[in-house]
Design an enzyme around this catalytic site. Sequence first.
Site, PDB file in Angstrom:
ATOM      1  N   ASP A  90     -36.295  11.143  32.435  1.00 28.66           N
ATOM      2  CA  ASP A  90     -35.879  12.216  33.354  1.00 28.66           C
ATOM      3  C   ASP A  90     -36.704  12.244  34.633  1.00 28.66           C
ATOM      4  O   ASP A  90     -36.460  13.069  35.519  1.00 28.66           O
ATOM      5  CB  ASP A  90     -36.035  13.588  32.679  1.00 28.66           C
ATOM      6  CG  ASP A  90     -35.055  13.780  31.540  1.00 28.66           C
ATOM      7  OD1 ASP A  90     -33.932  13.236  31.632  1.00 28.66           O
ATOM      8  OD2 ASP A  90     -35.407  14.467  30.567  1.00 28.66           O
TER       9      ASP A  90
ATOM     10  N   ASP B   3     -29.516  -6.062  25.665  1.00 25.01           N
ATOM     11  CA  ASP B   3     -28.075  -6.141  25.459  1.00 25.01           C
ATOM     12  C   ASP B   3     -27.749  -7.216  24.439  1.00 25.01           C
ATOM     13  O   ASP B   3     -28.084  -8.383  24.635  1.00 25.01           O
ATOM     14  CB  ASP B   3     -27.427  -6.460  26.817  1.00 25.01           C
ATOM     15  CG  ASP B   3     -25.919  -6.455  26.759  1.00 25.01           C
ATOM     16  OD1 ASP B   3     -25.367  -6.038  25.711  1.00 25.01           O
ATOM     17  OD2 ASP B   3     -25.304  -6.864  27.759  1.00 25.01           O
TER      18      ASP B   3
ATOM     19  N   ASP C 104     -34.378  17.764  21.672  1.00 22.20           N
ATOM     20  CA  ASP C 104     -34.066  18.020  23.074  1.00 22.20           C
ATOM     21  C   ASP C 104     -34.166  19.529  23.374  1.00 22.20           C
ATOM     22  O   ASP C 104     -33.648  20.352  22.611  1.00 22.20           O
ATOM     23  CB  ASP C 104     -32.623  17.527  23.298  1.00 22.20           C
ATOM     24  CG  ASP C 104     -32.256  17.382  24.755  1.00 22.20           C
ATOM     25  OD1 ASP C 104     -32.883  16.568  25.445  1.00 22.20           O
ATOM     26  OD2 ASP C 104     -31.331  18.086  25.192  1.00 22.20           O
TER      27      ASP C 104
ATOM     28  N   GLU D 140     -39.121  18.787  22.733  1.00 18.11           N
ATOM     29  CA  GLU D 140     -39.208  18.815  24.189  1.00 18.11           C
ATOM     30  C   GLU D 140     -39.217  20.288  24.596  1.00 18.11           C
ATOM     31  O   GLU D 140     -38.179  20.927  24.658  1.00 18.11           O
ATOM     32  CB  GLU D 140     -38.015  18.101  24.842  1.00 18.11           C
ATOM     33  CG  GLU D 140     -38.171  18.031  26.347  1.00 18.11           C
ATOM     34  CD  GLU D 140     -36.854  17.873  27.118  1.00 18.11           C
ATOM     35  OE1 GLU D 140     -36.913  17.599  28.317  1.00 18.11           O
ATOM     36  OE2 GLU D 140     -35.779  18.056  26.532  1.00 18.11           O
TER      37      GLU D 140
HETATM   38  C1  GLC Z   1     -33.323  16.850  28.158  1.00 13.15           C
HETATM   39  C2  GLC Z   1     -33.096  15.376  28.309  1.00 13.15           C
HETATM   40  C3  GLC Z   1     -32.282  15.136  29.551  1.00 13.15           C
HETATM   41  C4  GLC Z   1     -30.959  15.823  29.405  1.00 13.15           C
HETATM   42  C5  GLC Z   1     -31.142  17.289  29.048  1.00 13.15           C
HETATM   43  C6  GLC Z   1     -29.865  17.868  28.511  1.00 13.15           C
HETATM   44  O1  GLC Z   1     -34.103  17.378  29.165  1.00 13.15           O
HETATM   45  O2  GLC Z   1     -34.320  14.710  28.315  1.00 13.15           O
HETATM   46  O3  GLC Z   1     -32.092  13.777  29.798  1.00 13.15           O
HETATM   47  O4  GLC Z   1     -30.238  15.735  30.605  1.00 13.15           O
HETATM   48  O5  GLC Z   1     -32.104  17.506  28.048  1.00 13.15           O
HETATM   49  O6  GLC Z   1     -29.606  17.387  27.226  1.00 13.15           O
HETATM   50 CA    CA Z   2     -24.041  -4.219  25.088  1.00  8.65          CA
END
Ligand code: GLC
Ligand code: CA
Length: 515
Positions: free
Chosen positions: A317, A25, A199, A254
């Site tokens: 996740d 942060d 994603d 992914e």
């Molecule tokens: C992927 C991401 C996850 C997200 C999903 C929708 O699986 O890793 O965090 O909720 O996509 O975007």
């Molecule tokens: Ca911050």
Amino acid sequence: MSATQNLTWWKNVAIYQVYPRSFADGNGDGIGDLPGLIARLDYLKTLGVGALWLSPVYPSPMCDAGYDICDYTDIDPLFGRLADLDQLISEAHKRGLKLLMDFVPNHTSDQHPWFIESRASRDNPKRDWYLWRDQPNNWRASIDGGSAWTWDEGSQQYYLHFFLPQQPDLNWHNPEVVEAMHNVLKFWLDRGVDGFRIDVVHCVGKDPTFADDPRCMAGETMVQINDQPYSHEVLRGLRRLVDHYPGDRVLIGEVNIRSTARVAAYYGASDELHMSFNFPPLDAPWDPVVFRLCIREVERCLGEQSAWPTWALSNHDNSRIRSRYGGSLARTNAAAVMLLSLRGTPFIFQGDELALEDTQVNAQTRVDPGGRDGSRAPLPWLAQTPHGWSGTAPWLPFPPEAEALAVETQESASDSTLNLYRRLLHCRRESTALRLGDWQELPSHPQLLAYRRHCEDDERIVCINFDAAEHAFVLTGEWIVEVASDRHGEDQPFAGLVAAHQALILRQKGSAHEC
Ligand code: GLC
Ligand code: CA
């Protein structure tokens, strides 16, 4: 070309996933941000990774922690400004670190101007940018497990969403959508990012018949099932775009399908993804039989088409490595040796290098509607509370044992998990065999997993003991312990025994490739 000349950067590095909200942060509001990350880049350099993958930092209502984006080409004020991102790119590059952004092509936020227009009326020019139907089918959404269709009262139709109702799916079958999303990639590539983690890329093509899927009846979601030829066409388009840029920009997908053979198809004929995530090892329990099968499957399916593997044992996740392996520090350390010595590019999820466990949330502190808060807790930097964050309580509680596992505490403990990761990453950088060598399984006791990494005259042997008892591991020749997960016996001759829950990297005595 010999393997040592193979300079493709993304085959030679370990990639570190930064979950920006919980990394560091900069302005003391309890939420990690880009200035905080920039101030900690030296930590990542010292750790020894070669690239960062930054989870989404775009403007978002944060229904799904930033995976619901309402502007693809800006930064959410929570994380900073566009100028901070530019500074992050240049500060990372100054240190020889590559930067990957998260690209979320399957869906936008329902607050994205495109969707606001699309839902305004049935004849809006952007109506077809999303997927509207008069009747829903039985498709099931992820996160809340409900229907993948939500009724829009205003325009009297259902729209499709593979995730939350606040995340409407884009229609990639519409060429205007393709063009708009290509422009998003160009925006970031022109600013100097080195590539993207994409994603749920296997979800962008949809079954054009919209037929019911019997697997949804059995409780599966479309994200687990969807696997359409059109997604490959989309990927070829993205790859052509990226290949136009100099400097080896990379696409990592992914592909959330639990079959390595299906995942392999997303590399195409070297004209789709450069690398794909592969989830079976992440799902696997700490069991030599299961890991042996997972690794053989990767070597078989990807080896056939010279596709470059990836290894990830956790992410934002899923539960953290240590929590999934029964809280055992010894297993977590052994897993680090495995993760960083397999053939392919390893991914380290922030905080796994500290052996963090999942944080405990309750009804008051819970944030994620999908119950994934556990692994998303803030990193403890300093031993003393509030662990390098400000007096303000950060957005999630710290993980257990934050004082003992803080970066500051581990830096000064030679046998800490942090120093093990540093040692492992150092050895990877020094050893061509570990980075680029072939992988060959070696015969061993069934509770051990043993393999050889070999490239030209460089060679390493890795042996992981999954058992609570020690086992003999017999090798010909004299070997030196280069890395031990418990740091015992390093730089000493290997005596033929692997201790309970221990993992070792061995080099031949007298080898010129010492690290
Ligand atoms: C992927 C991401 C996850 C997200 C999903 C929708 O699986 O890793 O965090 O909720 O996509 O975007
Ligand atoms: Ca911050």
